[in-house]
Design a protein around this motif. Structure first.
Motif, PDB file in Angstrom:
ATOM      1  N   LEU A 120       0.835  -1.190   0.000  1.00 15.92           N
ATOM      2  CA  LEU A 120       0.000   0.000   0.000  1.00 15.92           C
ATOM      3  C   LEU A 120       0.878   1.251   0.000  1.00 15.92           C
ATOM      4  N   GLY A 121       0.836   1.995  -1.092  1.00 12.24           N
ATOM      5  CA  GLY A 121       1.549   3.265  -1.177  1.00 12.24           C
ATOM      6  C   GLY A 121       0.604   4.375  -0.762  1.00 12.24           C
ATOM      7  N   VAL A 122       0.987   5.145   0.262  1.00 12.84           N
ATOM      8  CA  VAL A 122       0.105   6.203   0.752  1.00 12.84           C
ATOM      9  C   VAL A 122       0.791   7.556   0.675  1.00 12.84           C
ATOM     10  N   GLY A 123      -0.032   8.597   0.592  1.00 12.38           N
ATOM     11  CA  GLY A 123       0.479   9.951   0.568  1.00 12.38           C
ATOM     12  C   GLY A 123      -0.301  10.823  -0.393  1.00 12.38           C
ATOM     13  N   ASN A 124       0.008  12.098  -0.331  1.00  9.58           N
ATOM     14  CA  ASN A 124      -0.656  13.093  -1.169  1.00  9.58           C
ATOM     15  C   ASN A 124       0.305  13.526  -2.270  1.00  9.58           C
ATOM     16  N   LEU A 125       0.009  13.167  -3.490  1.00 12.70           N
ATOM     17  CA  LEU A 125       0.862  13.513  -4.629  1.00 12.70           C
ATOM     18  C   LEU A 125       1.005  15.020  -4.843  1.00 12.70           C
ATOM     19  N   LEU A 126       0.118  15.804  -4.279  1.00 13.32           N
ATOM     20  CA  LEU A 126       0.161  17.251  -4.453  1.00 13.32           C
ATOM     21  C   LEU A 126       1.101  17.941  -3.473  1.00 13.32           C
ATOM     22  N   LEU A 127       1.609  17.207  -2.475  1.00 15.61           N
ATOM     23  CA  LEU A 127       2.425  17.815  -1.424  1.00 15.61           C
ATOM     24  C   LEU A 127       3.856  17.277  -1.427  1.00 15.61           C
ATOM     25  N   THR A 128       4.534  17.460  -2.524  1.00  9.80           N
ATOM     26  CA  THR A 128       5.960  17.163  -2.695  1.00  9.80           C
ATOM     27  C   THR A 128       6.278  15.754  -2.193  1.00  9.80           C
ATOM     28  N   ASP A 129       7.107  15.614  -1.167  1.00  5.19           N
ATOM     29  CA  ASP A 129       7.574  14.293  -0.719  1.00  5.19           C
ATOM     30  C   ASP A 129       6.488  13.462  -0.041  1.00  5.19           C
ATOM     31  N   ASP A 130       5.392  14.076   0.365  1.00  4.62           N
ATOM     32  CA  ASP A 130       4.317  13.315   0.993  1.00  4.62           C
ATOM     33  C   ASP A 130       3.799  12.222   0.061  1.00  4.62           C
ATOM     34  N   GLY A 131       3.971  12.407  -1.238  1.00  4.43           N
ATOM     35  CA  GLY A 131       3.494  11.427  -2.214  1.00  4.43           C
ATOM     36  C   GLY A 131       4.471  10.324  -2.547  1.00  4.43           C
ATOM     37  N   VAL A 132       5.594  10.219  -1.826  1.00  4.40           N
ATOM     38  CA  VAL A 132       6.627   9.242  -2.197  1.00  4.40           C
ATOM     39  C   VAL A 132       6.107   7.804  -2.189  1.00  4.40           C
ATOM     40  N   GLY A 133       5.215   7.463  -1.284  1.00  3.02           N
ATOM     41  CA  GLY A 133       4.676   6.111  -1.235  1.00  3.02           C
ATOM     42  C   GLY A 133       3.836   5.788  -2.469  1.00  3.02           C
ATOM     43  N   VAL A 134       3.076   6.761  -2.934  1.00  6.17           N
ATOM     44  CA  VAL A 134       2.263   6.580  -4.134  1.00  6.17           C
ATOM     45  C   VAL A 134       3.169   6.480  -5.363  1.00  6.17           C
ATOM     46  N   HIS A 135       4.164   7.358  -5.434  1.00  5.09           N
ATOM     47  CA  HIS A 135       5.127   7.275  -6.541  1.00  5.09           C
ATOM     48  C   HIS A 135       5.787   5.892  -6.567  1.00  5.09           C
ATOM     49  N   ALA A 136       6.141   5.382  -5.390  1.00  4.05           N
ATOM     50  CA  ALA A 136       6.831   4.088  -5.310  1.00  4.05           C
ATOM     51  C   ALA A 136       5.929   2.941  -5.755  1.00  4.05           C
ATOM     52  N   VAL A 137       4.679   2.921  -5.309  1.00  4.61           N
ATOM     53  CA  VAL A 137       3.803   1.820  -5.706  1.00  4.61           C
ATOM     54  C   VAL A 137       3.528   1.885  -7.206  1.00  4.61           C
ATOM     55  N   ARG A 138       3.466   3.073  -7.757  1.00  8.76           N
ATOM     56  CA  ARG A 138       3.285   3.197  -9.211  1.00  8.76           C
ATOM     57  C   ARG A 138       4.508   2.653  -9.954  1.00  8.76           C
ATOM     58  N   GLU A 139       5.687   2.882  -9.412  1.00 12.66           N
ATOM     59  CA  GLU A 139       6.903   2.326 -10.005  1.00 12.66           C
ATOM     60  C   GLU A 139       6.900   0.800  -9.894  1.00 12.66           C
ATOM     61  N   LEU A 140       6.498   0.280  -8.743  1.00 12.65           N
ATOM     62  CA  LEU A 140       6.459  -1.171  -8.537  1.00 12.65           C
ATOM     63  C   LEU A 140       5.437  -1.852  -9.440  1.00 12.65           C
TER      64      LEU A 140
END
Length: 156
Positions: free
Chosen positions: A7-27
């Motif tokens: 589970l990648g969590v975070g807000n993509l609109l708030l810089t590094d807060d979205g790192v979990g979402v970016h990571a799950v999209r990469e995975l």
């Protein structure tokens, strides 16, 4: 083989807060066996407890506030998160712990959780791009997540 939810969590609109979402999209670009489910959890609330049904392991990808240098990577168990106030996830951690408790009450069981996190440089500015510190650590962050999935599957 245990069933694993990543589970990648975070807000993509708030810089590094979205790192979990970016990571799950990469995975999601990788090929994974049927026992591994990858999910963009965004900025979920308590209503995600139903997602945990049937999973044995939960890997959460998120930012972690541990006072380290921006881009520092962490691997935390749920026990470490609960007992070490100095190591906190983003604002999503309270919802996540509550959701795990609700899943256990509703389903009679819940997955064992591990967090792979990154110390943020900026999590309050409106920006869909990661900070330079997070960008530099991102490949290692994703690789740490891959290693954790393999470990959860008993491959390492």
């Amino acid at each position: 083989m245990p069933k694993i939810l990543v589970l990648g969590v975070g807000n993509l609109l708030l810089t590094d807060d979205g790192v979990g979402v970016h990571a799950v999209r990469e995975l999601l670009r990788d090929s994974w066996p049927d026992d591994v489910t990858l999910l963009d959890g965004g900025t979920f609330t308590h209503d995600v407890f139903y997602l945990f049904k049937g999973y044995d392991k939960l890997l959460v990808l998120d930012i972690v506030h541990a006072g380290g240098k921006p881009g520092s990577l962490y691997r935390l168990t749920e026990e470490q998160l609960v007992h070490k106030e100095s190591r906190r996830l983003s604002i999503h951690d309270i919802d996540l712990l509550d959701s795990l408790r609700m899943a256990e009450q509703l389903h009679g069981s819940r997955p064992e959780m591990v967090i792979v996190g990154m110390e943020p440089a900026d999590y309050t500015s409106w920006n869909m791009e990661l900070s330079s510190a997070a960008r530099a650590a991102f490949p290692e962050f994703v690789e740490l997540a891959r290693q954790e999935i393999r470990l959860m599957r008993g491959e390492e």
